[in-house]
Every structure is written in structure tokens, then in C-alpha cells.
Design a protein around this motif. Sequence first.
Motif, PDB file in Angstrom:
ATOM      1  N   LYS A   4      24.951  39.362  40.325  1.00 19.34           N
ATOM      2  CA  LYS A   4      24.516  40.411  39.406  1.00 19.34           C
ATOM      3  C   LYS A   4      24.736  41.770  40.070  1.00 19.34           C
ATOM      4  CE  LYS A   4      21.216  37.856  36.671  1.00 19.34           C
ATOM      5  NZ  LYS A   4      21.953  37.930  35.436  1.00 19.34           N
ATOM      6  N   VAL A   5      25.435  42.652  39.343  1.00 21.89           N
ATOM      7  CA  VAL A   5      25.698  44.003  39.823  1.00 21.89           C
ATOM      8  C   VAL A   5      25.079  44.973  38.831  1.00 21.89           C
ATOM      9  CG1 VAL A   5      27.471  45.686  40.431  1.00 21.89           C
ATOM     10  CG2 VAL A   5      27.890  43.243  40.820  1.00 21.89           C
ATOM     11  N   ALA A   6      24.075  45.739  39.272  1.00 18.15           N
ATOM     12  CA  ALA A   6      23.476  46.757  38.413  1.00 18.15           C
ATOM     13  C   ALA A   6      24.509  47.865  38.197  1.00 18.15           C
ATOM     14  CB  ALA A   6      22.211  47.305  39.046  1.00 18.15           C
ATOM     15  N   LEU A   7      24.629  48.324  36.958  1.00 14.39           N
ATOM     16  CA  LEU A   7      25.650  49.311  36.625  1.00 14.39           C
ATOM     17  C   LEU A   7      25.092  50.698  36.302  1.00 14.39           C
ATOM     18  CD1 LEU A   7      28.061  47.152  34.414  1.00 14.39           C
ATOM     19  CD2 LEU A   7      28.371  47.858  36.797  1.00 14.39           C
ATOM     20  N   GLU A   8      23.881  51.009  36.766  1.00 21.53           N
ATOM     21  CA  GLU A   8      23.366  52.343  36.479  1.00 21.53           C
ATOM     22  C   GLU A   8      24.308  53.405  37.051  1.00 21.53           C
ATOM     23  OE1 GLU A   8      21.097  51.237  40.284  1.00 21.53           O
ATOM     24  OE2 GLU A   8      21.661  50.188  38.479  1.00 21.53           O
ATOM     25  N   LYS A   9      24.547  54.414  36.258  1.00 26.06           N
ATOM     26  CA  LYS A   9      25.449  55.533  36.592  1.00 26.06           C
ATOM     27  C   LYS A   9      26.912  55.102  36.707  1.00 26.06           C
ATOM     28  CE  LYS A   9      22.126  58.592  37.181  1.00 26.06           C
ATOM     29  NZ  LYS A   9      21.928  59.751  36.393  1.00 26.06           N
ATOM     30  N   SER A  10      27.256  53.909  36.212  1.00 27.29           N
ATOM     31  CA  SER A  10      28.648  53.455  36.335  1.00 27.29           C
ATOM     32  C   SER A  10      29.592  54.275  35.457  1.00 27.29           C
ATOM     33  CB  SER A  10      28.779  51.968  36.020  1.00 27.29           C
ATOM     34  OG  SER A  10      28.470  51.708  34.669  1.00 27.29           O
ATOM     35  N   ALA A  11      29.125  54.737  34.299  1.00 28.72           N
ATOM     36  CA  ALA A  11      29.998  55.543  33.435  1.00 28.72           C
ATOM     37  C   ALA A  11      30.413  56.820  34.160  1.00 28.72           C
ATOM     38  CB  ALA A  11      29.293  55.876  32.125  1.00 28.72           C
ATOM     39  N   ALA A  12      29.437  57.518  34.727  1.00 31.35           N
ATOM     40  CA  ALA A  12      29.748  58.745  35.470  1.00 31.35           C
ATOM     41  C   ALA A  12      30.587  58.427  36.705  1.00 31.35           C
ATOM     42  CB  ALA A  12      28.459  59.465  35.876  1.00 31.35           C
ATOM     43  N   GLY A  13      30.285  57.328  37.366  1.00 42.35           N
ATOM     44  CA  GLY A  13      31.036  56.942  38.557  1.00 42.35           C
ATOM     45  C   GLY A  13      32.478  56.593  38.248  1.00 42.35           C
TER      46      GLY A  13
END
Length: 172
Positions: free
Chosen positions: A136-145
Motif C-alpha cells: 500500500k502506497v499512500a498518495l497524498e500530494k501525488s497530484a502536485a508531485g
Amino acid sequence: MRTAIAAITLALATVPPAAAQQPKDEGVAIGPWKVEAVAKGQKFERCTMTRTTDDGVDVQFTRDAQGLDLSMSSPKWKLGKGKSYPVELAAGTSMLQAEVAASGNAVSLPIKDERFLKSLKLADSLDVKGEGATIKVALEKSAAGLDRLEACYAKNGSATETNPFVAPNRKP
């Protein structure tokens, strides 16, 4: 006075050339992600976006001339070099069946599906399901990243040298 000038001259002469250069850019933090430009010598190669999961798995998205690539590694893994393993990736409602290429303690796969890439930006987590476990990989802030990763590649991938005597300014 001569002693002071000699001391200053000696001090300047002993500064190694690397210390005289500008400090290396260490990347930009976007939430838990770190985005940075990677070069080999003076030649730009790629941009990376990295983080470590709660389980100690290093996750990296790489943007280079071939496109976007996802890789994961863990010192706990013992994978067959040159082998591939079937996985199912799930991000939000989007699923992707793939084969990850293995080497030592790492796996990687190219992300070519645009729909799945959009899901990576919108979903809360990425599940990578192998035959033995789910990572499991949390994707918080992935859009900005991921946007910053693409901007990093666009900026550095098209950069041209204007002064061969000055190190290029590589900013993620």
C-alpha cells in the motif's frame, strides 16, 4: 601584514574545488514526496519523485525520455534477477494488470496508461497486489508531485547549455 595576506592566500588555496561550487540542489518536498532532477556528471538524465511507505518500501516515480516509470524496492526482498512477476495495480477505481521486471531487491514497470496515470493523481492510495502480498502506497500530494515531476523533466530535458564553464542550474 604579510603574515595576514599569506594566511588568507593559504586558506583560499586549500578550499577544494567542489566546495567552491554552488551547493547541490537536494530537491523539493511536496508532502511526503521528494522531487529532484538527476544528472550524470553535467548531463541531465531524469527527474524522480520518491517516498518510503510505512512498511519501509522505497517508492519512486521516474520521468525520463522513455516516459513515466514506477519502481519499488526493499532490503527485505530477494527477487530473481531478470525475472518478471505479475501484479495488479489499483488506484481509486482504476485497475492495471502488469508484469514488473525484477532485479535484486527492486521491481519496476513503465506507466503508459493515461487513465491509470490520472487515477494516481486523484486516488488516496495505490495498491500493488502481488501473489504473496499487497503493498500500500499512500498518495497524498501525488497530484502536485506528479505535476512537479513533469515540470522538472520539461524544464531540464530541454535545457541547453549557455556557458560551458558554469554548472547548469537543475531545479526540480
